[in-house]
Enzyme design. Structure first.
Site, PDB file in Angstrom:
ATOM      1  N   SER A  40       6.023 -34.124  34.385  1.00 42.81           N
ATOM      2  CA  SER A  40       7.197 -33.610  34.131  1.00 42.81           C
ATOM      3  C   SER A  40       8.487 -34.486  33.982  1.00 42.81           C
ATOM      4  CB  SER A  40       7.419 -32.604  35.561  1.00 42.81           C
ATOM      5  OG  SER A  40       6.409 -31.878  35.759  1.00 42.81           O
ATOM      6  N   GLU A 111      10.708 -26.431  17.625  1.00 44.30           N
ATOM      7  CA  GLU A 111       9.394 -27.361  17.367  1.00 44.30           C
ATOM      8  C   GLU A 111       8.186 -26.614  16.840  1.00 44.30           C
ATOM      9  OE1 GLU A 111       9.971 -30.270  21.405  1.00 44.30           O
ATOM     10  OE2 GLU A 111       9.104 -28.342  21.570  1.00 44.30           O
ATOM     11  N   HIS A 228      -1.125 -35.341  20.965  1.00 44.30           N
ATOM     12  CA  HIS A 228       0.364 -35.241  20.542  1.00 44.30           C
ATOM     13  C   HIS A 228       0.332 -35.898  19.076  1.00 44.30           C
ATOM     14  CE1 HIS A 228       4.637 -35.070  19.712  1.00 44.30           C
ATOM     15  NE2 HIS A 228       4.953 -34.356  20.674  1.00 44.30           N
ATOM     16  N   ARG A 274       0.511 -28.096  16.161  1.00 46.32           N
ATOM     17  CA  ARG A 274       0.129 -29.445  16.829  1.00 46.32           C
ATOM     18  C   ARG A 274      -1.100 -29.917  16.450  1.00 46.32           C
ATOM     19  NH1 ARG A 274       2.659 -30.862  22.418  1.00 46.32           N
ATOM     20  NH2 ARG A 274       4.672 -30.907  21.241  1.00 46.32           N
ATOM     21  N   HIS A 331      -2.156 -35.858  24.838  1.00 49.80           N
ATOM     22  CA  HIS A 331      -0.692 -35.439  25.616  1.00 49.80           C
ATOM     23  C   HIS A 331      -0.877 -34.519  26.652  1.00 49.80           C
ATOM     24  CE1 HIS A 331       3.263 -34.814  25.463  1.00 49.80           C
ATOM     25  NE2 HIS A 331       3.384 -33.702  25.278  1.00 49.80           N
ATOM     26  N   ARG A 366      -1.941 -25.441  22.594  1.00 44.15           N
ATOM     27  CA  ARG A 366      -0.417 -25.174  23.371  1.00 44.15           C
ATOM     28  C   ARG A 366       0.700 -25.290  22.374  1.00 44.15           C
ATOM     29  NH1 ARG A 366       3.665 -28.269  26.240  1.00 44.15           N
ATOM     30  NH2 ARG A 366       2.739 -30.186  25.333  1.00 44.15           N
TER      31      ARG A 366
HETATM   32  P1  FAD Z   1       2.976 -33.421  36.682  1.00 44.80           P
HETATM   33  O1  FAD Z   1       4.546 -33.337  36.477  1.00 44.80           O
HETATM   34  O2  FAD Z   1       1.987 -34.562  36.111  1.00 44.80           O
HETATM   35  O3  FAD Z   1       2.735 -33.738  38.287  1.00 44.80           O
HETATM   36  C1  FAD Z   1       1.711 -33.951  38.775  1.00 44.80           C
HETATM   37  C2  FAD Z   1       2.157 -34.515  40.486  1.00 44.80           C
HETATM   38  O4  FAD Z   1       0.655 -34.490  41.069  1.00 44.80           O
HETATM   39  C3  FAD Z   1       2.537 -35.680  40.567  1.00 44.80           C
HETATM   40  O5  FAD Z   1       3.655 -35.679  41.307  1.00 44.80           O
HETATM   41  C4  FAD Z   1       1.317 -36.565  41.083  1.00 44.80           C
HETATM   42  O6  FAD Z   1       1.906 -37.641  41.734  1.00 44.80           O
HETATM   43  C5  FAD Z   1       0.578 -35.580  41.797  1.00 44.80           C
HETATM   44  N1  FAD Z   1      -0.825 -35.960  41.999  1.00 44.80           N
HETATM   45  C6  FAD Z   1      -1.807 -36.065  41.270  1.00 44.80           C
HETATM   46  N2  FAD Z   1      -2.927 -36.432  41.639  1.00 44.80           N
HETATM   47  C7  FAD Z   1      -2.701 -36.327  43.187  1.00 44.80           C
HETATM   48  C8  FAD Z   1      -3.413 -36.579  44.367  1.00 44.80           C
HETATM   49  N3  FAD Z   1      -4.748 -37.012  44.103  1.00 44.80           N
HETATM   50  N4  FAD Z   1      -2.952 -36.487  45.559  1.00 44.80           N
HETATM   51  C9  FAD Z   1      -1.452 -36.442  45.706  1.00 44.80           C
HETATM   52  N5  FAD Z   1      -0.546 -36.197  44.469  1.00 44.80           N
HETATM   53  C10 FAD Z   1      -1.409 -36.164  43.313  1.00 44.80           C
HETATM   54  N6  FAD Z   1       6.155 -30.075  28.163  1.00 44.80           N
HETATM   55  C11 FAD Z   1       6.995 -29.194  27.889  1.00 44.80           C
HETATM   56  O7  FAD Z   1       6.928 -28.100  28.205  1.00 44.80           O
HETATM   57  N7  FAD Z   1       8.156 -29.848  27.162  1.00 44.80           N
HETATM   58  C12 FAD Z   1       8.273 -31.122  26.821  1.00 44.80           C
HETATM   59  O8  FAD Z   1       9.336 -31.313  26.265  1.00 44.80           O
HETATM   60  C13 FAD Z   1       7.152 -32.022  27.158  1.00 44.80           C
HETATM   61  N8  FAD Z   1       7.519 -33.146  26.970  1.00 44.80           N
HETATM   62  C14 FAD Z   1       6.287 -34.022  27.267  1.00 44.80           C
HETATM   63  C15 FAD Z   1       6.539 -35.588  27.159  1.00 44.80           C
HETATM   64  C16 FAD Z   1       5.631 -36.301  27.903  1.00 44.80           C
HETATM   65  C17 FAD Z   1       5.713 -37.870  27.546  1.00 44.80           C
HETATM   66  C18 FAD Z   1       4.525 -36.073  28.422  1.00 44.80           C
HETATM   67  C19 FAD Z   1       3.703 -36.966  29.042  1.00 44.80           C
HETATM   68  C20 FAD Z   1       4.376 -34.658  28.398  1.00 44.80           C
HETATM   69  C21 FAD Z   1       5.406 -33.585  28.047  1.00 44.80           C
HETATM   70  N9  FAD Z   1       5.170 -32.230  28.168  1.00 44.80           N
HETATM   71  C22 FAD Z   1       6.194 -31.405  27.757  1.00 44.80           C
HETATM   72  C23 FAD Z   1       3.940 -31.753  28.971  1.00 44.80           C
HETATM   73  C24 FAD Z   1       4.523 -31.454  30.196  1.00 44.80           C
HETATM   74  O9  FAD Z   1       5.532 -32.223  30.911  1.00 44.80           O
HETATM   75  C25 FAD Z   1       3.343 -31.440  31.585  1.00 44.80           C
HETATM   76  O10 FAD Z   1       2.546 -30.514  31.161  1.00 44.80           O
HETATM   77  C26 FAD Z   1       4.138 -30.702  32.688  1.00 44.80           C
HETATM   78  O11 FAD Z   1       5.212 -31.723  33.065  1.00 44.80           O
HETATM   79  C27 FAD Z   1       3.011 -30.974  34.090  1.00 44.80           C
HETATM   80  O12 FAD Z   1       3.531 -30.279  35.323  1.00 44.80           O
HETATM   81  P2  FAD Z   1       2.742 -30.548  36.385  1.00 44.80           P
HETATM   82  O13 FAD Z   1       3.732 -30.243  37.399  1.00 44.80           O
HETATM   83  O14 FAD Z   1       1.646 -29.871  36.310  1.00 44.80           O
HETATM   84  O15 FAD Z   1       2.218 -31.926  36.658  1.00 44.80           O
HETATM   85  C1  SIN Z   2       7.741 -33.164  22.492  1.00 43.30           C
HETATM   86  O1  SIN Z   2       8.926 -33.159  22.998  1.00 43.30           O
HETATM   87  O2  SIN Z   2       7.324 -33.477  21.553  1.00 43.30           O
HETATM   88  C2  SIN Z   2       6.675 -32.756  23.678  1.00 43.30           C
HETATM   89  C3  SIN Z   2       6.732 -31.242  23.998  1.00 43.30           C
HETATM   90  C4  SIN Z   2       5.807 -30.618  24.546  1.00 43.30           C
HETATM   91  O3  SIN Z   2       4.981 -31.359  24.652  1.00 43.30           O
HETATM   92  O4  SIN Z   2       5.609 -29.596  24.915  1.00 43.30           O
END
Ligand code: FAD
Ligand code: SIN
Length: 528
Positions: A40, A111, A228, A274, A331, A366
């Protein structure tokens, strides 16, 4: 063993986990990293929200389903798109600052796959950092939310009615801690680290997905993995992302001769869905390098895209004058723990949210910037559902946990063996379960990963990566068609009957946590 009792335990502190905890209150957040780490925080492009004058949630939902290659659920797309405006205002009420134009209106990016400008962003391309700054600050103000950071969730606790009852974890000192809860929320993010090349940070190892499989919880569509198109081609791990918003601002993909090959490939050229752009870059790279030419953005580049600017500078490139070498990288995981429209899984009292979940929003592909939004909308929904559905305590006469949770042992996980096995796993997944797949490669991957599982079983993340890899590879082998992100060179046609992969694994052997003392466990077979 230390035990903690709470109403709700949330595993993961990304956008999904913290949104859920803030909505629920009276919760314990378990995070294996510092609070707020995960994908995130790294999000660049932004959050999709139909707030423009020419836009509507219906259009946003239509785009989401159109891009999903036949497997996105209309009802889920509609509720997520409709929830966007309110969730953005919620973030603003907590102090988030998004980019606005001179009139004070949201400055909206574009996008791939979106028919309108609808991407809300912060500090140019640092949206995730601003959102996570806001959410972690909000959690810190809440005395009813306890955060256990550097605490690794090993496995789900299950009561003798087959309901989720909490989680067994290792605390920062390596001691077991049992967190007993009325509601358990898996918010552990994606699976990126199972691939050699990924944009995901090191903590994204599919732990929640693997925990769910060990506990016999249904998972859906594991084979749908998004690559990605434009990671910076380099030896860096993770591979730095060059946001799709650059292409939304007119940046082009070119081959070594400067030819825009995507113009020949799709009517929407660089802004095609994508999966299509990623595959064409992959094919193009068989005959030479591919570059992102973002020079049109001009002198304002450092202020409009500060994250990409810093990445480029770190490798000695100036995107105002240089083209940037790109290749695809893993990604996002569209598959995940199967949930319904309220985030409920197949196990009572267990919920999944964010990238760990498969809500049906993304189908086989997605739409960009829909996942932060999904985490926000479903975080709020899960919070309400969990609070209203789990007002009584779980049956705690006999709590069980996967027996293999106690195999995790830093002393027995020999570092070199684990590193070698993880490297082999990641390379196998990249080479054979990547952008283009076929039967021979997938069969090889399944056999090879099965052999790698043994050296990984003592390692807390290694065993999860092995489970993830095997599940993705076997599901990809079973899907004999090409759809969205899943492309089979030996089955290029799209089946006329779209179907989901639904796996309801047998739970692994379980141990009883008698009196919650690890030393007194009696091991029993699952379901006995
Ligand atoms: P995460 O944010 O990955 O959080 C997972 C959490 O779980 C972390 O805190 C980790 O420490 C914890 N965890 C994992 N395993 C364990 C365990 N065994 N025990 C305890 N804790 C654990 N999406 C968009 O919509 N817009 C964007 O612009 C975008 N840009 C992106 C850019 C990049 C570089 C990346 C990598 C992804 C991007 N995405 C984007 C995708 C998006 O960021 C993710 O899909 C989203 O943030 C996932 O959120 P989440 O809370 O599910 O997981
Ligand atoms: C990006 O900024 O290209 C990532 C956006 C996303 O994965 O949703």
């Amino acid at each position: 063993m230390r035990t903690i009792t709470t109403s709700c335990v949330v595993i993961g502190s990304g956008i999904a986990g913290l949104s859920t905890a803030l909505g629920h209150g009276d919760a314990v957040v378990v995070s294996k990293t510092a609070l707020g780490e995960g994908s995130s925080r790294w999000a660049q492009g932004g959050i999709a929200a139909a707030v423009g004058n020419d836009d509507s949630p219906d259009l946003h939902a239509d785009d989401t389903v159109r891009v999903s290659a036949g497997l996105g659920r209309e009802t889920i797309a509609a509720l997520v798109a409709e929830g966007a405006g309110e969730r953005i205002e919620w973030l603003r009420s907590l102090g988030a600052s998004f980019d606005v134009d001179d009139a004070g209106e949201f400055s909206l990016g574009k996008e791939a796959g979106h028919s309108r400008h609808r991407i809300i962003h912060a500090n140019g391309d640092a949206t995730g950092a601003e959102v996570m700054r806001t959410l972690t600050a909000a959690v810190a103000q809440r005395p009813d939310i306890t955060c256990l950071d550097q605490t690794f969730a090993l496995d789900l606790l299950v009561d003798d009615m087959g309901q989720a009852a909490g989680v067994l974890a290792l605390d920062a000192d390596g001691n077991h801690v049992a967190i007993i809860a009325r509601a358990v929320v898996l918010a552990t993010g994606g699976i990126g680290r199972v691939y050699q090349h990924t944009t995901n940070p090191v903590e994204v190892t599919g732990d929640g997905f693997a925990m769910a499989i060990r506990a016999g919880v249904e998972v859906r569509d594991p084979e749908f993995v998004q690559f990605h198109p434009t990671a910076l081609h380099s030896d860096l791990d993770p591979m730095p992302l060059l946001t799709e918003a650059l292409r939304g601002e007119g940046a082009h993909l070119v081959d070594a001769a400067g030819h825009r090959f995507m113009v020949d490939a799709h009517d929407d050229a660089e802004l095609a869905p994508r999966d299509i752009v990623a595959r064409h870059i992959h094919w193009q790279r068989q005959s030479g390098p591919v570059f992102l030419d973002a020079r049109n953005i001009g002198p304002e580049f450092p202020t409009r895209f500060p994250t990409v600017w810093a990445i480029s500078q770190s490798v000695g490139l100036d995107p105002r004058v240089d083209v940037l070498p790109v290749s695809p990288a893993e990604h996002y995981h569209m598959g995940g723990i199967a949930t319904d429209e309220r985030g409920r899984t197949s196990m009572p009292r267990l919920y999944a949210v964010g990238e760990a979940a498969s809500t049906g929003l993304h189908g086989a592909n997605r739409l960009a910037s829909n996942s932060l939004l999904e985490g926000l909308v479903f975080g709020a929904r899960v919070a309400v559902t969990a609070a209203t559905e789990t007002d009584s305590s779980p049956q705690i006469d006999e709590i069980r946990v996967a027996a293999s949770a106690f195999d995790v042992d830093a002393d027995r996980a020999r570092e070199r063996d684990v590193d070698d096995a993880v490297d082999a796993l990641r390379t196998t997944m990249w080479d054979h379960v990547g952008l283009v797949r076929d039967e021979a490669g997938l069969e090889y991957a399944v056999r090879h990963i099965q052999a790698l599982a043994d050296p990984l079983r003592f390692h807390r993340e290694g065993r999860n990566l092995a489970t993830v890899g095997l599940t993705v590879a076997t599901s990809a082998l079973d899907r004999r068609e090409s759809r969205g992100s899943h492309h089979r060179s030996d089955h290029t046609a799209v089946s006329s009957a779209p179907r989901h992969t639904r796996l309801r694994p047998e739970p692994v052997a379980m141990c009883v946590l008698s009196d919650l003392h690890v030393g007194q466990n009696a091991c029993v077979e699952a379901g006995a």
